[in-house]
Every structure is written in C-alpha cells, then in structure tokens.
Scaffold this active site. Structure first.
Site, PDB file in Angstrom:
ATOM      1  N   SER A  46      -4.980   8.283  -4.220  1.00  0.00           N
ATOM      2  CA  SER A  46      -4.686   8.272  -2.946  1.00  0.00           C
ATOM      3  C   SER A  46      -4.110   9.812  -2.277  1.00  0.00           C
ATOM      4  O   SER A  46      -4.124  10.104  -1.021  1.00  0.00           O
ATOM      5  CB  SER A  46      -3.734   7.454  -2.617  1.00  0.00           C
ATOM      6  N   HIS A  65       1.445   9.216  -0.605  1.00  0.00           N
ATOM      7  CA  HIS A  65       0.304   9.202   0.270  1.00  0.00           C
ATOM      8  C   HIS A  65       0.979  10.291   1.274  1.00  0.00           C
ATOM      9  O   HIS A  65      -0.050  11.003   1.875  1.00  0.00           O
ATOM     10  CB  HIS A  65       0.480   7.938   0.855  1.00  0.00           C
TER      11      HIS A  65
END
Length: 203
Positions: free
Chosen positions: A85, A148
C-alpha cells in the site's frame, strides 16, 4: 502465524533486519489484499511508465514503500506491516502530481476526468482504510493508516520532481536534489528514532 513468521514482513521486534523495511511489500493477507494492490499498480503504474519509463516510476514506488514503513515505525511503533500500500499510494500521489504538473498539455476535459478519478480513488480507499483501522472488528487485520499517508506524501514529493522533468535528465534538475535531500533528511530522522528512541526497545 505463517505470515507473522515470514522473513519478509515488517515486524517492530525484528526491525534491525533492515530489509524488512522494503520486503514487506511482497507479502499480502489473502487474495483480496494482493488483488487490490496489483489492480492499482496496473491502473496507475502502466500509464505512468508509458510516459516516464520504468526506472522513474520504480523510484517513486520504492520511495513510498520505504516511507510507509519508516513513517509507521515512528508514529505506530508497535504496528507490523504487510502489503504494497505504501508503494501504491506513492503511485497515487505521483499520478496526482503528474496530472497537476502536466495539466496544461492535456485536453482539459480529459485532464479534469483523470483528476476527478484519482481523487475519488484516494478518498474511497482512505475511507476504507480508516474504517478498517477504527471501526472494523478487533479480530480483523489491523491497517496502518500512517503507512498509506507516508507513501502518498513520498509519491507527491518525489513524484512531483520525477514526473515534471521527463524531458531532461533528473540529475541536472535542481528541484530533484531539493526533493531528494528533503526525503533523505526525513529518512535519517526516522532511522535515528528507530535506533535510539523507539519505545519497542524499552518494553
């Protein structure tokens, strides 16, 4: 337990094995996890590679992977990591900056569509990440929102430089060095924290 014992995932208690800060991107928790990341890599990575070549996209991607693990190790020091991610969000941030920087060279309607699409993807995926982080059942897989965000910021900074100067050599661009130096200052601060200040070592 198979994933937890993998030599590739990032584990706070194993962070002295420095390769884990990068190799965690190769391990995923199930089909849905890896499918989502691969799909995003194809949707964002291929168009970028067609214009900017693979080595530039790879630089942005890996900067996000590394920033994701370092950011998480500082802000969420007890959080383990798996998945790509950080790199995917770096591509998202880089794609966003690529649109902004090169918007004047696009057909306006097409540029607006791409900008709207990338913002929708970002908002939807971050909303899902926040849901899994704060509202999902406790027996579910925990999500590092920091990884993230750090990956996205790395993509926006490094990506801004890499994708805005595709017609000239990177090493001759002043903004490239400003961005790279800023990135490595943040990396060095995070490394210093992990060596001397991480609360994991004081348990």
């Amino acid at each position: 337990m198979g994933i937890w014992e993998s030599p590739f995932i990032y584990r706070p208690d194993k962070r002295k094995q420095a390769w884990r800060f990068i190799s965690y991107m190769m391990v995923h928790v199930g089909f849905q996890h890896i499918f989502g990341n691969v799909l995003m890599q194809l949707l964002l990575g291929l168009p970028l590679e067609m214009v900017h070549k693979g080595h530039r996209v790879g630089l942005v991607y890996l900067s996000g992977v590394f920033a994701g693990s370092l950011g998480s190790s500082v802000c969420e020091p007890f959080q383990a990591l798996v998945g790509a991610s950080g790199g995917v969000y770096a591509l998202t941030g880089g794609y966003f900056m690529n649109i902004l920087v090169n918007f004047k060279n696009m057909v306006p309607l097409f540029g607006f569509f791409r900008l709207t699409l990338i913002l929708f993807i970002f908002v939807f995926d971050m909303g899902f990440a926040f849901f899994r982080k704060f509202m999902a059942p406790p027996d579910g897989s925990p999500v590092s929102v920091v990884a993230h965000i750090a990956g996205g910021l790395a993509g926006m900074t490094v990506g801004f430089t890499v994708f805005s100067c595709f017609e000239k050599e990177l090493l001759k661009d002043r903004m490239f060095w400003v961005t790279i130096i800023g990135y490595f200052v943040c990396v060095l601060l995070a490394v210093f924290f992990n060596i001397f200040l991480s609360p994991v070592d004081f348990l």
